[in-house]
Design a protein around this motif. Structure first.
Motif: not given
Lengths: 270, 270
Positions: A95-98, B93-98, B100-103, B121-127
């Motif tokens: 789910a890669k949540r946080g 949608a405050d979901a902070k997702r992120g 790999i590409g197809n996902t 909203t998304v998280a940047p860690y995976m670039g």
């Protein structure tokens, strides 16, 4: 499930394979689309055909959320089916949540309590207080992104922070968090040469390793540098196994692919 | 919705307030628990009482996922209600997702197509390749974490990477991504002194600013350093508004709190 129980399962099944259940309705066999719940029907067939060959299943939540309520229902049915019929199998909500503390607690409740997964993947960007709420759950595991399998990993994760790559800072820093014994880490198989360094920082932690198969990672290299005394590896394959065929024989084809990986793992474990 | 339309709404309503719909069944008024869908009943009452005072609503997905299928259904009903009755309102949608590409593409479909939110909203860690799939959706907005409002922001985000803090590297790097014009950023109000530096890097981008209210951030300071020529700010308050009262008057109490913030914003906009 404890990590000790997981290692026992690995030794019993001679496998440290995790199968990713990333169900895309455009890729599954056409005949399943007539089913009332095609996603669950697909998962059930895959699980029935492969559960002796793997120690973990990892549904990626994106593939369920994309289908709205039906998708979430299929996710619930899948995890219930696993917990009821195969309680010895380790389950991962990918789910890669946080989020901030009170929100991470809600996510932890969603995956550990409501859905009853053994583990969930989380992202480290928001730091300690975004991850510790997950770690507070007893006998549940929090699998934090460290070095991911995609090209974008080089955007930030491998950049040098205070003299050390960011992913190493993430590993080091997380060791000081409360209940850090409940941490596992995601390290991509496409970056096998990094595993030796990683094992210097976290010698015994379990690593969830995506990227074998469709993404090009090599199993032997990962094991050479990444295996710990308690095995400490869960090698994930998703598309390479579940989409081995999109005909009527899809489950058997998936079992064949899973079996190929299991046999390689059996040799490595000896 | 385009950012230009969003700015027009801000000027029309004299407000750049975003209300966070983080519904916790332990905190809402007891009488609502008898409703068939207490979460939606709560949201509907809050929306009906506050929609003239704000330009955006932000349900945090954690609070819906924690209630399983019922929660997801309440989320669907909430966004449908907003899109049907208040199409001029920007939805997040405050979901902070992120992932790999197809996902990430599947997550983007979940929030932009299935649920029809304006932004996520998304998280940047995976670039780069974990964010670009979101950016590919026309007239949809991807709000990336830059500098968050919690204490854990100091674990990694403010650490120096190649001579510059990580959150600044994230801002800089993201400007080169395909369709980066569809990016907005999360910057916490608890770190108002950082806004001047941030505006040097991204002078015009919209910033979603949590942390005013329960977390202690100051509205005036944020605006002093963070406002751009097109306003460029969405100030979020969740708990401070929606839980202003847990009695029968909860919606009016929420409107009162929202109105206090709107009035401060009106003064600032003049």
């Amino acid at each position: 499930m404890t990590t000790q129980q997981l290692t026992e399962q690995i030794k019993k099944k001679k496998s440290f394979l995790c199968i990713g259940l990333d169900v895309d309705l455009n890729k599954i066999p056409k005949h399943l689309l007539k089913d009332e719940d095609p996603i669950f029907a697909f998962n059930k067939a895959i699980i029935d055909a492969t559960h002796n060959l793997c120690v973990a299943y990892k549904p990626n939540t994106a593939f369920y959320e994309a289908y709205g309520l039906k998708g979430w229902k299929a996710l619930e049915k899948t995890i219930s089916y696993l917990n009821k019929n195969h309680p010895e199998i380790f389950t991962i909500a990918d789910a890669k949540r946080g989020d901030i503390g009170n929100t991470s607690t809600m996510y932890a409740k969603a995956f550990f309590e409501d859905l009853a997964f053994d583990s969930v993947t989380v992202a480290p960007y928001m730091g300690k207080d975004s991850v510790e709420p997950f770690l507070a759950f007893k006998n549940k595991h929090t699998i934090m992104l460290a070095l991911t399998s995609n090209q974008g990993a080089f955007d930030f994760q491998t950049k040098t922070v205070d003299g050390k790559e960011l992913y190493k800072q993430v590993l080091e820093t997380s060791k000081s968090w409360v209940n850090s014994k409940n941490l596992m880490y995601v390290v991509g198989a496409t970056k096998a040469e990094y595993f030796a360094d990683i094992r210097q920082i976290i010698p015994d932690s379990f690593l969830l390793v995506p990227g074998v198969g469709a993404q090009g990672g090599n199993l032997q290299d990962v094991c050479k540098y990444g295996m710990s005394s308690n095995v400490g590896l869960l090698i994930n394959s998703s598309r390479g196994i579940i989409y081995a065929s999109n005909e009527i024989d899809f489950a058997q084809a998936a079992a064949l692919k899973a079996s190929e990986l299991q046999k390689q793992m059996e040799v490595i474990l000896e």
